[in-house]
Design a protein around this motif. Structure first.
Motif, PDB file in Angstrom:
ATOM      1  N   GLY A 360       0.801  -1.231   0.000  1.00 11.42           N
ATOM      2  CA  GLY A 360       0.000   0.000   0.000  1.00 11.42           C
ATOM      3  C   GLY A 360       0.831   1.277   0.000  1.00 11.42           C
ATOM      4  O   GLY A 360       0.292   2.374   0.031  1.00 11.42           O
ATOM      5  N   LYS A 361       2.184   1.149  -0.037  1.00 11.89           N
ATOM      6  CA  LYS A 361       3.033   2.348   0.014  1.00 11.89           C
ATOM      7  C   LYS A 361       3.120   3.037  -1.355  1.00 11.89           C
ATOM      8  O   LYS A 361       3.396   4.227  -1.453  1.00 11.89           O
ATOM      9  CB  LYS A 361       4.445   1.979   0.488  1.00 11.89           C
ATOM     10  N   TRP A 362       2.964   2.256  -2.409  1.00  4.92           N
ATOM     11  CA  TRP A 362       2.986   2.800  -3.773  1.00  4.92           C
ATOM     12  C   TRP A 362       1.678   2.439  -4.485  1.00  4.92           C
ATOM     13  O   TRP A 362       1.704   1.882  -5.572  1.00  4.92           O
ATOM     14  CB  TRP A 362       4.179   2.229  -4.549  1.00  4.92           C
ATOM     15  N   LYS A 363       0.568   2.757  -3.836  1.00  7.13           N
ATOM     16  CA  LYS A 363      -0.725   2.401  -4.415  1.00  7.13           C
ATOM     17  C   LYS A 363      -1.494   3.683  -4.678  1.00  7.13           C
ATOM     18  O   LYS A 363      -2.077   4.260  -3.756  1.00  7.13           O
ATOM     19  CB  LYS A 363      -1.462   1.512  -3.420  1.00  7.13           C
ATOM     20  N   ILE A 364      -1.424   4.192  -5.901  1.00  7.74           N
ATOM     21  CA  ILE A 364      -2.171   5.398  -6.270  1.00  7.74           C
ATOM     22  C   ILE A 364      -2.894   5.060  -7.568  1.00  7.74           C
ATOM     23  O   ILE A 364      -2.237   4.848  -8.598  1.00  7.74           O
ATOM     24  CB  ILE A 364      -1.233   6.612  -6.507  1.00  7.74           C
ATOM     25  N   PRO A 365      -4.236   4.959  -7.557  1.00  8.67           N
ATOM     26  CA  PRO A 365      -4.931   4.599  -8.788  1.00  8.67           C
ATOM     27  C   PRO A 365      -4.518   5.491  -9.964  1.00  8.67           C
ATOM     28  O   PRO A 365      -4.362   6.706  -9.801  1.00  8.67           O
ATOM     29  CB  PRO A 365      -6.406   4.776  -8.434  1.00  8.67           C
ATOM     30  N   GLY A 366      -4.324   4.871 -11.114  1.00  7.13           N
ATOM     31  CA  GLY A 366      -3.894   5.588 -12.307  1.00  7.13           C
ATOM     32  C   GLY A 366      -2.673   4.917 -12.901  1.00  7.13           C
ATOM     33  O   GLY A 366      -2.293   3.811 -12.502  1.00  7.13           O
ATOM     34  N   VAL A 367      -2.040   5.587 -13.862  1.00  5.47           N
ATOM     35  CA  VAL A 367      -0.837   5.047 -14.521  1.00  5.47           C
ATOM     36  C   VAL A 367       0.312   5.994 -14.190  1.00  5.47           C
ATOM     37  O   VAL A 367       0.226   7.188 -14.499  1.00  5.47           O
ATOM     38  CB  VAL A 367      -1.058   4.973 -16.048  1.00  5.47           C
ATOM     39  N   HIS A 368       1.328   5.485 -13.524  1.00  2.00           N
ATOM     40  CA  HIS A 368       2.380   6.374 -13.012  1.00  2.00           C
ATOM     41  C   HIS A 368       3.785   5.885 -13.342  1.00  2.00           C
ATOM     42  O   HIS A 368       4.058   4.681 -13.260  1.00  2.00           O
ATOM     43  CB  HIS A 368       2.292   6.473 -11.483  1.00  2.00           C
ATOM     44  N   VAL A 370       7.774   5.827 -12.063  1.00  4.69           N
ATOM     45  CA  VAL A 370       8.255   5.627 -10.690  1.00  4.69           C
ATOM     46  C   VAL A 370       8.566   6.921  -9.936  1.00  4.69           C
ATOM     47  O   VAL A 370       8.392   6.988  -8.716  1.00  4.69           O
ATOM     48  CB  VAL A 370       9.502   4.704 -10.668  1.00  4.69           C
ATOM     49  N   GLU A 371       9.016   7.964 -10.653  1.00  5.29           N
ATOM     50  CA  GLU A 371       9.415   9.197  -9.948  1.00  5.29           C
ATOM     51  C   GLU A 371       8.209   9.938  -9.363  1.00  5.29           C
ATOM     52  O   GLU A 371       8.374  10.908  -8.623  1.00  5.29           O
ATOM     53  CB  GLU A 371      10.233  10.114 -10.873  1.00  5.29           C
ATOM     54  N   GLU A 372       6.989   9.488  -9.709  1.00  9.17           N
ATOM     55  CA  GLU A 372       5.790  10.146  -9.162  1.00  9.17           C
ATOM     56  C   GLU A 372       5.453   9.649  -7.754  1.00  9.17           C
ATOM     57  O   GLU A 372       4.580  10.193  -7.095  1.00  9.17           O
ATOM     58  CB  GLU A 372       4.602   9.899 -10.089  1.00  9.17           C
ATOM     59  N   PHE A 373       6.108   8.561  -7.301  1.00 12.85           N
ATOM     60  CA  PHE A 373       5.830   8.020  -5.967  1.00 12.85           C
ATOM     61  C   PHE A 373       6.857   8.549  -4.957  1.00 12.85           C
ATOM     62  O   PHE A 373       7.899   9.090  -5.345  1.00 12.85           O
ATOM     63  CB  PHE A 373       5.926   6.488  -5.996  1.00 12.85           C
ATOM     64  N   ASP A 374       6.559   8.317  -3.647  1.00 12.40           N
ATOM     65  CA  ASP A 374       7.513   8.688  -2.593  1.00 12.40           C
ATOM     66  C   ASP A 374       8.775   7.817  -2.758  1.00 12.40           C
ATOM     67  O   ASP A 374       8.695   6.590  -2.664  1.00 12.40           O
ATOM     68  CB  ASP A 374       6.864   8.447  -1.221  1.00 12.40           C
ATOM     69  N   PRO A 375       9.952   8.440  -2.972  1.00 10.46           N
ATOM     70  CA  PRO A 375      11.156   7.632  -3.218  1.00 10.46           C
ATOM     71  C   PRO A 375      11.696   6.933  -1.968  1.00 10.46           C
ATOM     72  O   PRO A 375      12.410   5.943  -2.070  1.00 10.46           O
ATOM     73  CB  PRO A 375      12.174   8.666  -3.715  1.00 10.46           C
ATOM     74  N   ASP A 376      11.359   7.429  -0.773  1.00  8.41           N
ATOM     75  CA  ASP A 376      12.034   6.941   0.446  1.00  8.41           C
ATOM     76  C   ASP A 376      11.876   5.437   0.704  1.00  8.41           C
ATOM     77  O   ASP A 376      12.880   4.762   0.960  1.00  8.41           O
ATOM     78  CB  ASP A 376      11.607   7.754   1.667  1.00  8.41           C
ATOM     79  N   PRO A 377      10.660   4.872   0.665  1.00  2.00           N
ATOM     80  CA  PRO A 377      10.569   3.429   0.926  1.00  2.00           C
ATOM     81  C   PRO A 377      11.296   2.600  -0.135  1.00  2.00           C
ATOM     82  O   PRO A 377      11.869   1.544   0.181  1.00  2.00           O
ATOM     83  CB  PRO A 377       9.054   3.137   0.901  1.00  2.00           C
ATOM     84  N   PHE A 378      11.332   3.079  -1.362  1.00  4.10           N
ATOM     85  CA  PHE A 378      12.032   2.361  -2.436  1.00  4.10           C
ATOM     86  C   PHE A 378      13.537   2.385  -2.193  1.00  4.10           C
ATOM     87  O   PHE A 378      14.230   1.370  -2.327  1.00  4.10           O
ATOM     88  CB  PHE A 378      11.694   3.020  -3.781  1.00  4.10           C
ATOM     89  N   MET A 379      14.055   3.559  -1.778  1.00  2.00           N
ATOM     90  CA  MET A 379      15.491   3.687  -1.510  1.00  2.00           C
ATOM     91  C   MET A 379      15.909   2.775  -0.361  1.00  2.00           C
ATOM     92  O   MET A 379      16.983   2.176  -0.388  1.00  2.00           O
ATOM     93  CB  MET A 379      15.835   5.152  -1.186  1.00  2.00           C
ATOM     94  N   GLU A 380      15.047   2.675   0.659  1.00  2.00           N
ATOM     95  CA  GLU A 380      15.351   1.762   1.786  1.00  2.00           C
ATOM     96  C   GLU A 380      15.407   0.321   1.309  1.00  2.00           C
ATOM     97  O   GLU A 380      16.287  -0.441   1.690  1.00  2.00           O
ATOM     98  CB  GLU A 380      14.229   1.851   2.833  1.00  2.00           C
TER      99      GLU A 380
END
Ligand code: NDP
Length: 399
Positions: A360-368, A370-380
């Protein structure tokens, strides 16, 4: 937590499967489905002592009905598309019909036009939004991690980034005279296309590999780099506010370029069909058939990759430079999952994107992208899942 349907059974799929199985609390069940089922079975057989339940299936992902039938049987929460870019739209259609989230690592390309454009997939935005479904586009390394690096830099180090140079270096040696590190057809289409970069609000087009530079890459050394167009430039030029110039550079050895030039000169890289002994064939398809399978390069490849983003911008009114990169070692990735580093650096971020969506950390309905999401959890996750990154606040710049 969830079920993933992984489409494709090549080098990248092998990594995605191994990495999903290293995260069994998230990926409780996976199904590997591809055109050639024996390749799915071979990946499954290579897994040792995994908790994730693994299934395999045959599917032609060019056919939406076949996909829908498979989805209705397996009932996944997400499809991880690591087949070829030609299948992106049929798979997205199947996701909309069945209500399943979507992730890929390469943008849709019509088989007869090597354009590398997002317009076909961005056109699905409203339909995914209305269906409450998330589609994550380009969650490999480049596109993928490079976009997350830029979003991370903008969030933590800059008020404005005005120039980005993405540098993709592979100093690995597989011992063949000529081979590509991922699907040869897609790779050669990308490299033989015109180069293109974004400057001052416009695309500047140049003939293939005609702009050359050199860069001293950490842990790899000084390498020739060539400017080429790469698909993440299109979305980053839109999504990174204030950007004035963005380019993509890749290393090629003289040996690689010599072979490519000869193959091009004799017409072997053409996608225009020709008649051969009464059969219509595409020269590039034939070339792919005689080149080494990228999935077979794992045990032979030695050396390192270094892929990163060099950025220039401002912070609190002062000019600032920043370089962020990952170094990956071919022998180490082979020892871990049985694939070389190019497949590894693509497959790990694909698994991470899917994991964040299921959590649920990268769940935003639509077509996106990767740079449109919060980068922090991905970087971790990058650090935890095998792709640690490094920063340099006084990097050398490229002219
Ligand atoms: P491979 O060629 O090794 O594997 C592709 C797989 O897709 C094969 O198993 C192939 O099946 C399967 N496939 C092809 N057509 C269909 C179809 N119609 N239906 C079902 N399955 C199909 O490629 P890679 O693993 O090297 O690359 C996978 C993807 O990753 C590509 O899209 C590539 O562009 C992308 N990529 C992205 C990168 C990034 O950093 N973002 C970097 C590298 C790759 P079969 O074996 O039967 O042909």
């Amino acid at each position: 937590m969830g079920k993933a349907l992984i489409i494709g059974a090549g080098g990248v799929s092998n990594v995605v499967v191994h990495k999903c199985c290293q995260n069994p609390d998230i990926f409780e069940e996976i199904c590997i489905a591809s055109r050639t089922k024996s390749k799915c079975d071979a990946i499954k057989d290579s897994l040792k002592d995994v908790k994730t339940k693994v299934f395999t299936a045959e599917v032609n992902a060019d056919n939406t009905h076949e996909l829908v039938d498979l989805i209705n049987v397996f009932r996944p929460d997400i499809i991880i598309n690591v087949a070829l870019p030609y299948q992106d739209l049929t798979i997205m259609d199947a996701c909309l019909i069945t209500g399943v989230h979507y992730l890929d690592t390469a943008n849709y390309e019509p088989p007869d036009i090597p354009k590398f454009e997002y317009k076909w997939q961005w056109a699905y935005k409203e339909r995914f939004e209305k269906a409450g479904l998330t589609a994550i586009l380009g969650s490999g390394f480049d596109p993928g991690v490079t976009g997350v690096f830029c979003a991370y830099a903008l969030k933590h180090h800059f008020d404005e980034i005005y120039q980005i140079d993405i540098i993709d270096a592979n100093a690995g040696d597989h011992g063949h005279h000529f081979a590509t590190n991922f699907n040869p057809e897609i790779n050669i289409r990308e490299i033989t296309a015109n180069g293109k970069y974004w400057e001052g609000g416009n695309w500047v087009e140049i003939s293939p590999l005609s702009m050359k530079n050199a860069y001293d890459l950490p842990q790899i050394g000084l390498k020739d780099i060539y400017m080429l167009y790469h698909e993440e430039l299109e979305s980053l030029a839109l999504n990174i506010t204030g950007i004035k110039k963005i380019r993509f550079w890749m290393t090629f050895s003289q040996k690689y370029l010599m072979h490519l030039t000869v193959l091009q000169n004799v017409g072997m890289t053409s996608i225009k069909p020709i008649k051969f002994e009464g059969i219509e064939i595409q020269p590039l398809h034939f070339l792919k058939a005689v080149l080494p399978d990228p999935a077979s390069l794992g045990p032979r490849t030695k050396g390192k990759t270094n892929i990163g983003c060099l950025m220039q911008g401002t912070k609190s009114g002062r000019p600032k430079n920043y370089y962020i990169y990952n170094v990956c070692v071919h022998e180490e990735t082979y020892a871990e999952v049985g694939s070389q580093a190019i497949s590894y650096t693509t497959g790990v971020p694909a698994m991470i994107g899917a994991k964040l969506l299921l959590e649920g950390k990268w769940k935003i309905p639509g077509v996106h992208n990767v740079e449109e999401f919060d980068p922090d959890p991905f970087m971790e996750e990058l650090t935890k899942q095998g792709l640690p990154w490094h920063e340099d606040f006084t990097p050398a710049l490229i002219d």
